[in-house]
Each structure stands twice: as C-alpha cells, then as structure tokens.
Write a protein that holds these residues in place. Structure first.
Motif, PDB file in Angstrom:
ATOM      1  N   ARG A  39       0.819  -1.213   0.000  1.00 18.04           N
ATOM      2  CA  ARG A  39       0.000   0.000   0.000  1.00 18.04           C
ATOM      3  C   ARG A  39       0.849   1.257   0.000  1.00 18.04           C
ATOM      4  O   ARG A  39       0.394   2.319  -0.397  1.00 18.04           O
ATOM      5  CB  ARG A  39      -0.916   0.004   1.221  1.00 18.04           C
ATOM      6  N   GLN A  40       2.093   1.112   0.480  1.00 13.53           N
ATOM      7  CA  GLN A  40       2.979   2.273   0.431  1.00 13.53           C
ATOM      8  C   GLN A  40       3.267   2.683  -1.005  1.00 13.53           C
ATOM      9  O   GLN A  40       3.695   3.788  -1.261  1.00 13.53           O
ATOM     10  CB  GLN A  40       4.295   1.966   1.145  1.00 13.53           C
TER      11      GLN A  40
ATOM     12  N   LYS B  57       5.342   8.867   9.168  1.00 13.86           N
ATOM     13  CA  LYS B  57       5.215   7.656   9.981  1.00 13.86           C
ATOM     14  C   LYS B  57       5.550   6.382   9.205  1.00 13.86           C
ATOM     15  O   LYS B  57       6.020   5.413   9.777  1.00 13.86           O
ATOM     16  CB  LYS B  57       3.797   7.534  10.539  1.00 13.86           C
ATOM     17  N   VAL B  58       5.250   6.375   7.912  1.00 18.05           N
ATOM     18  CA  VAL B  58       5.457   5.143   7.150  1.00 18.05           C
ATOM     19  C   VAL B  58       6.797   5.169   6.423  1.00 18.05           C
ATOM     20  O   VAL B  58       7.495   4.181   6.368  1.00 18.05           O
ATOM     21  CB  VAL B  58       4.308   4.929   6.147  1.00 18.05           C
TER      22      VAL B  58
ATOM     23  N   ARG C  19      -2.723  14.150  -0.526  1.00 14.47           N
ATOM     24  CA  ARG C  19      -2.237  13.246   0.511  1.00 14.47           C
ATOM     25  C   ARG C  19      -1.791  11.911  -0.097  1.00 14.47           C
ATOM     26  O   ARG C  19      -0.779  11.341   0.295  1.00 14.47           O
ATOM     27  CB  ARG C  19      -3.327  13.005   1.554  1.00 14.47           C
ATOM     28  N   ALA C  20      -2.566  11.435  -1.071  1.00 15.97           N
ATOM     29  CA  ALA C  20      -2.193  10.175  -1.709  1.00 15.97           C
ATOM     30  C   ALA C  20      -0.903  10.330  -2.519  1.00 15.97           C
ATOM     31  O   ALA C  20      -0.127   9.397  -2.656  1.00 15.97           O
ATOM     32  CB  ALA C  20      -3.323   9.685  -2.611  1.00 15.97           C
TER      33      ALA C  20
ATOM     34  N   LEU D 291       1.347  12.828   7.353  1.00 11.79           N
ATOM     35  CA  LEU D 291       1.295  11.670   8.259  1.00 11.79           C
ATOM     36  C   LEU D 291       2.012  10.443   7.685  1.00 11.79           C
ATOM     37  O   LEU D 291       2.930   9.899   8.302  1.00 11.79           O
ATOM     38  CB  LEU D 291      -0.161  11.316   8.572  1.00 11.79           C
ATOM     39  N   ALA D 292       1.593  10.025   6.486  1.00 11.70           N
ATOM     40  CA  ALA D 292       2.183   8.808   5.916  1.00 11.70           C
ATOM     41  C   ALA D 292       3.671   8.999   5.586  1.00 11.70           C
ATOM     42  O   ALA D 292       4.481   8.131   5.916  1.00 11.70           O
ATOM     43  CB  ALA D 292       1.396   8.350   4.700  1.00 11.70           C
TER      44      ALA D 292
END
Ligand code: ATP
Ligand code: MG
Lengths: 281, 240
Positions: free
Chosen positions: B78-79, B106-107, B151-152, B102-103
């Motif tokens: 999904r990343q 954090k990811v 965001r995506a 955020l992603a």
C-alpha cells in the motif's frame, strides 16, 4: 464584514428587539427562581418536624467542630481518586485496545479482556471493596499490599477500569470504517492507524461519558471508608457517633458536591463546544 | 513491461460474485477509466488492487511482483499505491498539513521539516497554499477532495487509484478536482479511475474498461468504446 458597512435601520431595529427579548427572558428567569426558592423555604420551615431536622442535620456548631476533621479526611478522598483516575484511564484504554486486536495470536489476551470486563462490571463496587480489602490480605502472600488505602484504590481501579474500557471501546467502534480504510491505504500499520487516527478521534468523542464515570469514581472513593482509613465519610461517622448529630454527614456531602459540580459544568462546556464544532462542519 | 497486471481476479461476498475473473493490464503512465453501472464492481476492483479486500481467486502483480501472494505484507504494498475514495477521506482531527505529512513521516520515515516542505509545495501547486493549517471540516467538498488526492501523492505512489472522487461534489466543484487529475496525467502518473463522468473519461483516459456485473466486458481506447462499442451490453449502458 467590511469597514464601510453601516448597519441598516432594519438591522438596528432587529437588534433592539433581540435585546429587549433578552432582558425580558432574564427577568422572567430571575422572578420565577425567586418564587420557587421562597415557596420551598417557607414550606420546609413551616413543616412540623423542621426544628428537629434543623438541629440534627443543619447544626452550625456541630458543623464547625467536625469540619476540620472531615476536611482532612476529604483530602484522602481527593488523593485516592487522583491516583485511581489516571490508572483507570490507562488500563481502560489498554483493555479496549486488546479487545480490538484481530490477529489470532492475541486470542487468549482478547478472551481475558472480555472476561475481565464481563465480571468486574457486574460486581457492585461495595462488594468489590470488601472482597479486595479483606480478601487480598487474608491470602497472606508475600508482597501483596496490606494498607487499606492501597487496597481500596485497587478495588476502585478494578471496577472502574471495566466501565471505562467499554466507554473507550464504544468510542473506537464509532469511528467510521472509511477512516480505517483511508489510514491503511496510506500504508499505516494497524498499530499506527490506532495510535494516530482511531484513538485520538475516539478519545474526543468519549470525554463527556468519561468525565461522568469520574464523577462517579469521586463519590465511590467514600467506599474505602469500609476498610477503615480516615477519609471524609469515616471522619464524619466518628463525629456523628460522638454527638448523635448528623450535620457532619451533610458537611461531607457538601464537600463531594463541591467537587463534582465543577466537573459537571466542565462536561457541559465540552459537550456544547463539540456540538458547536459539528454544527460548523 | 506492465506496471499492473490483474489476472483472473474473482471476489465474492457470501454467495454473490462481485468480480468474475477480471483481466486487465496497466502500462506505466497509462490512465485507465473503469465505467459501468452502480454495483458492477468498480470500487471492489480498486479495493482489491489496494489489498483492502483479499481476492478469492486470481492474482494481481505490481511491477511483476505478485501482491496477492499471502506472504507479502500488505502495508508495504500500500505504500506504493495511493487510493482516494468518494468521501470520508480526510482525518478530521488533523490539519491539512498533518493529513498530508502523516504517511511520509510515519510510514516512510521522512523528517518532519522535509515532509512539510514537500506538502506545502504540493498544496501550492494545486492552489491550496493558504489551507495548510486548516481542519478538513472548514474546507469545501472540492477542496477536501483535492487535499485527499495530494495526501495520496505525498508518498510518491507508483500507481494512483481514484474511486469516483467527484461523485459527492456538486457540479461547480467537480472541475476543481478534474483539473488536478488532468495535471497528474500530464506529469505522467499512472492512474486507474472509477467514474460516472463519461465526458471526462473520454477526455482523459488512454483506455476505457466497461465492467458489467463483475465481468470486464469490453476495453479499448475511448474513441472505440464510446463511438463504436462492440458489445450490446456496452451499447445499452452508454446509449440507454
Ligand atoms: N463489504 C461488502 N459486503 C457485501 N457485499 C458487498 C460489499 N462491498 C460491495 N458489495 C457488493 O458488491 C457489488 C459491487 O460493489 P461495488 O462497490 O464494487 O460497485 P461499484 O461498481 O463501485 O458501484 P458504484 O458505481 O455504485 O460505486 C455490489 O452489489 C455490492 O452490494
Ligand atoms: Mg463504487
């Protein structure tokens, strides 16, 4: 609203009407409150038993004598729930999160969490105080606490954690599934999704019911009196036993009320703010 | 080499087959539009590609890696794939800037200053420079959806999935969002869109896929599908 905007006559008239209406409702509220208070006072004071009730429950001298001790005891109540509340919050959230774990390895943990909430939500707090307060010391195990205050706190924590866990769980379940999908789709893990997306939103939603449980915990700190520590209720009891005057109980009750009222107003304030924010959304 | 290959994918809910052996390949920089009646399985297909649903049969490959292999970690896949839904996209308790960063933080472990700088660049590029500190409920629907797309994008996905990103918007806001998608196509982003906006699909797609009751009945360039559909079901759907 621009600087050169001048209120029209129509708007000025409207605002004058609104102000007049505001004044009228204020005076209506004041007058009706005064009437109600006067009627209640007159009725109570006119009742045949009032002089005796006044003497045994609202005796100024008895209050003044007992108050220092009751107040000192009340500080112990404050200490008890100041310690219990944060522990309850942390453990309650923990239990709620454990119940949300879906991976099969966590199955035993999940079952434990379910059992725990089922059992401890069902036991009356007063019973739990007895069971923990007299049961744990009776085991005579090394390292178990024997101090009644600690035992009382443990009993309160056991009981309230099960309630608070359910409050948290309902908050977590109320978060729309698309929020989870959106978080997972960004590559966040289950733990990250909980930590950054679900729990922060859930906490916002459950603050009012949580504060409600806390008001209840503050009251129930008096149950620790059953185990003997000299908290407010116990101190009042001692004075009542000496003088056969019940005013110290009323004094203790007033202290508890004085503490929960601000909490209640704060809850209302938060609820009103949340409603306003939703309205603006 | 295809960027994404969908090979005979089946998906069923209880006894209802929602996808019945869908095959599709998407090349790098290609824009694919999924069209079809409500309930035909467009969203389900996109959710399968993003591993939000597990397929019941068949396989999906991203860059020749089988992502439907049960041993792969879905979070890592999904990343590399961004998805934007119809509604309820943004996290309401975070500012626009936090939603976007955020992603990456954090990811992908991007340090906050760098993530924020990049987010501000993206916001500026899509005309939302002044909204970074705003909470989602203070944005119009079109602005919210643009932030969701940004965001995506912020994690530099290989592939972007857009599921009817305009259908919750009123017509005046639709163009804002479509404008973003056009710009993304120009910048070479590979995308799969589920959409009911036929004129937009014709305008932007390299390939149109017509889904009917879980089957990919017909696909080809827009001119072919819209002007000379071969399948009678396609004709019925397009011309009524
Ligand atoms: N979680 C689910 N459980 C059961 N059935 C589902 C689920 N999700 C989707 N379906 C069913 O799968 C079918 C396809 O749904 P899907 O959302 O993929 O359609 P769609 O083509 O995206 O439609 P629309 O254009 O209305 O968005 C529908 O019949 C729907 O009822
Ligand atoms: Mg759909």
């Amino acid at each position: 609203m621009s600087a050169d905007w001048v209120k029209s006559d129509r708007q000025l008239a409207r605002e004058a009407l609104l102000r007049a209406r505001g004044r009228r409702s204020l005076s209506a509220a004041t007058i009706s409150t005064i009437v109600v208070v006067v009627v209640v006072v007159v009725l109570v004071a006119a009742s045949p038993g009032w002089p005796r009730v006044q003497d045994t429950f609202f005796n100024w001298d008895a209050l003044v004598t007992a108050l220092p001790d009751v107040l000192r005891g009340f500080l112990l109540n404050v200490m008890i729930f100041m310690i219990a509340e944060p522990i309850v919050l942390v453990l309650g959230l923990g239990v709620a999160l454990v119940r949300g774990l879906r991976a099969p390895v966590f199955f035993p943990l999940r079952v434990l969490a379910v059992l725990y909430t089922d059992i401890f939500r069902g036991i009356p707090v007063i019973l739990l105080v007895y069971l923990v307060g007299f049961g744990i010391p009776a085991l005579q195990l090394q390292g178990t606490p024997g101090d009644p205050v600690t035992l009382g706190i443990i009993a309160l924590v056991l009981s309230y954690t099960s309630f608070v866990a359910e409050v948290f769980r309902s908050g977590i379940n109320s978060i729309h599934p698309s929020q989870l999908a959106a978080a997972r789709s960004l590559g966040l893990t289950h733990a990250q999704t909980m930590r950054h997306i679900v729990v922060p939103q859930a906490i916002r939603r459950v603050v009012p019911p949580l504060l409600n449980d806390f008001a209840s915990l503050q009251k129930d700190s008096a149950l620790v009196a059953l185990l003997g520590p000299l908290e407010a209720l116990r101190q009042a009891q001692i004075h009542v036993a000496k003088t056969f005057n019940y005013t110290p109980y009323v004094g203790a009750a007033l202290l508890f009320v004085a503490l929960t009222v601000p909490l209640a107003r704060f809850t209302d304030h938060l609820a009103a703010r949340a409603a306003q924010q939703r309205g603006g959304g | 080499m295809a960027l994404l290959t969908i090979d005979g994918v089946w998906k069923r809910y209880r006894h209802h087959n929602v996808l019945r052996g869908v095959d599709l390949t998407v090349d790098p920089h290609e824009v694919v539009c999924l069209i079809g009646a409500s309930g035909s399985g467009k969203s389900t297909l996109l959710r399968c590609v993003n591993l939000l649903e597990t397929v019941d049969d068949g396989a999906i490959y991203l860059d020749d890696q089988e992502i439907t292999d049960v041993r792969v970690n879905p979070d890592q896949i999904r990343q590399r794939i961004g998805i934007v839904f119809q509604a309820y996209n943004l996290f309401p308790h975070m500012t626009v800037l936090d939603n976007i960063t955020l992603a990456p933080r954090k990811v992908h472990g991007v340090p906050r200053p760098q993530a924020e700088a990049q987010a501000r660049d993206l916001l500026a590029r899509f005309g939302l420079a002044d909204k970074s500190g705003t909470y989602p409920d203070r944005l119009s629907g079109g602005q919210q959806q643009r932030v969701a797309i940004i965001r995506a994008l912020a994690t530099h996905p290989r592939l972007l999935l857009l599921d009817e990103v305009t259908s919750a918007l009123d017509p005046t806001l639709v163009n804002e969002v479509l404008g973003i998608i056009r710009e993304l196509k120009q910048s070479g982003m590979t995308m799969i869109l589920a959409t009911h906006e036929m004129s937009f699909a014709r305008d932007i797609a390299d390939t149109i896929c017509f889904l009917d009751q879980g089957t990919l009945l017909e696909h080809g360039p827009p001119a072919q599908i819209f002007d000379a559909p071969q399948n009678p079901r396609t004709r019925e759907f397009l011309y009524g």
